[in-house]
Motif scaffolding. Structure first.
Motif, short mmCIF file in Angstrom:
data_model
loop_
_atom_site.label_atom_id
_atom_site.label_comp_id
_atom_site.label_asym_id
_atom_site.label_seq_id
_atom_site.Cartn_x
_atom_site.Cartn_y
_atom_site.Cartn_z
N VAL A 250 0.84 -1.20 0.00
CA VAL A 250 0.00 0.00 0.00
C VAL A 250 0.88 1.25 0.00
O VAL A 250 0.64 2.20 -0.76
CB VAL A 250 -0.94 -0.01 1.23
CG1 VAL A 250 -1.73 1.29 1.31
CG2 VAL A 250 -1.88 -1.21 1.16
N ALA A 251 1.93 1.22 0.83
CA ALA A 251 2.83 2.37 0.91
C ALA A 251 3.53 2.60 -0.43
O ALA A 251 3.68 3.75 -0.87
CB ALA A 251 3.87 2.15 2.01
N ALA B 171 1.13 4.28 -2.78
CA ALA B 171 0.91 5.68 -2.41
C ALA B 171 2.14 6.54 -2.71
O ALA B 171 2.02 7.60 -3.34
CB ALA B 171 0.57 5.76 -0.92
N VAL B 172 3.31 6.06 -2.29
CA VAL B 172 4.53 6.84 -2.47
C VAL B 172 4.86 7.01 -3.95
O VAL B 172 5.24 8.09 -4.41
CB VAL B 172 5.72 6.17 -1.73
CG1 VAL B 172 7.03 6.85 -2.09
CG2 VAL B 172 5.49 6.23 -0.22
N SER C 299 2.84 7.11 -6.46
CA SER C 299 1.97 8.09 -7.12
C SER C 299 2.34 9.52 -6.73
O SER C 299 2.07 10.46 -7.47
CB SER C 299 0.50 7.79 -6.79
OG SER C 299 0.26 8.02 -5.43
N CYS C 300 2.97 9.69 -5.56
CA CYS C 300 3.43 11.01 -5.16
C CYS C 300 4.67 11.43 -5.95
O CYS C 300 4.82 12.58 -6.34
CB CYS C 300 3.79 11.04 -3.67
SG CYS C 300 2.38 10.89 -2.59
#
Lengths: 201, 177
Positions: B167-168, B171-172, B174-175
């Motif tokens: 999950v991280a 998320a990371v 996409s940042c």
């Protein structure tokens, strides 16, 4: 683990039968068993080397020095281990070797730490809290530089492969901290089972 | 510059440790050769000790991979992941990551070669592979070496941390990209 072992094997056979790949599944038993022995035997040399080096480090007092240096941290993580145990130093060595991507060195160091923890363990067949914590630290795979991945990226002509380092480091740190936190939480609710009870996750 | 420092560290980390340990041993008058061979004796024993644990886990995982069930889970997951703009090519990596390190690396190489350096899937899978360790393998080797067969919560913690890592990574990534 009993359930997972059962699940992996039985589900694989059923799914293999449905997918018409039963023969592949059966063949994989042989290749898997062969691979396990290959993996184990390929470890002998490098394991012997690092266990030898670690013995020198232990006798020279280096492991103890490292153990004292990181005591403030390990006291919190491994609160059951007496302060004079060499396992703390081994754990620190294992962690640093992992962080620098020296997997070959990290594994023997981790195993040595496990052996020290086993000496303190009351039920020799069941993992102690400290062992679960050490395992959590290792399965999370904290690493400063993902060297293998970068090598692959360089291989395909990735222009700036080092840009992958920062996001990877953030992710691995999150996973590492969560693993430690989870191990801490679980150890409160998951008391060690009596040794006469064979079943455990 | 960063790359230069990185190379320097990865080349020198191991030799530096060796020099430090051996020099300190010599200064403290440790019988180096004796201590080394004494410690190294355990190498064979440890390797043999972990064989039963490795066989149990590696055979079970080989069967699981051969059964085609991973592809099946993949087709199930892909509509959900599509919804979150996660490339479906990365699904096998998410599933295999905890089971087999060499398989995860193999899939990653495939993705990188087929989709190329500009692809988002390449970046995401690079982060996923680079940030993880093979939970089942570590478990077999570390606990196997001391004969631990009751794992208590160790496996659950490892797998939960792997899921958090996935999950991280999503998320990371996409940042950053």
């Amino acid at each position: 683990m009993n359930y997972i072992f059962y699940f992996l094997i039985v589900i694989s056979i059923i799914a293999g039968a449905i997918n018409g790949r039963l023969q592949d599944v059966v063949n994989s038993i042989l290749t898997g068993a062969e691979l396990s022995v290959k993996v184990a035997f390929s470890l002998i040399g490098i394991m012997a080397f690092w266990l030898g080096i670690m013995k020198i480090a232990e006798k020279s007092g280096l492991i103890n020095i490292i153990a004292k240096l990181i005591k403030p941290i390990t006291k919190k993580l491994f609160n059951e281990i007496p302060g004079d145990s060499t396992s703390i130093g081994d754990i620190a060595m294992n962690f640093s070797a992992n962080a620098f991507g020296l997997t070959n060195a990290a594994t023997p160091m981790g195993i040595k730490a496990m052996e020290e923890l086993q000496k303190l363990n009351t039920d020799k067949s069941s993992a102690s809290n400290a062992m679960c914590m050490l395992l959590a630290m290792n399965t999370a795979g904290f690493q400063l530089i993902p060297a293998t991945v970068i090598a692959v990226l360089v291989g395909i002509g990735y222009k700036n492969p080092t840009e992958i380092i920062a996001p990877t480091l953030i992710v691995t740190t999150i996973a590492f901290i969560s693993a430690i936190a989870l191990a801490k939480i679980f150890q409160r609710f998951w008391a060690p089972q009596k040794s006469d009870n064979g079943d455990n996750e | 510059m960063l790359q230069y420092i990185m190379n320097l560290i990865s080349i020198w980390a191991l030799p530096a440790i060796l020099i430090l340990i051996l020099t300190l041993g010599l200064v403290k008058k440790v019988p180096l050769y004796e201590a080394f061979t004494d410690g190294a004796k355990d190498g064979f024993k440890v390797a043999v000790n972990i064989i039963p644990y490795l066989v149990a886990i590696i055979v079970a995982i080989s069967m699981f991979r051969a059964s085609g069930i991973i592809e099946y889970i993949g087709t199930y997951l892909s509509p959900i992941l599509n919804h979150f703009n996660i490339p479906t090519d990365t699904i096998p990596i998410m599933i295999v990551r905890s089971l087999s390190g060499s398989a995860a690396l193999g899939i990653f190489s495939d993705i990188a070669h087929n989709l190329g350096p500009e692809s988002y899937a390449t970046k995401l899978s690079a982060i996923m592979v680079g940030s993880s360790e093979t939970t089942f393998y570590v478990l077999a080797v570390y606990f196997g070496s001391v004969g631990i067969s009751k794992l208590r919560y160790a496996l659950i913690v490892g797998l939960l941390a792997d899921i958090i890592g996935i999950v991280a990574a999503i998320a990371v990534c996409s940042c950053f990209f």
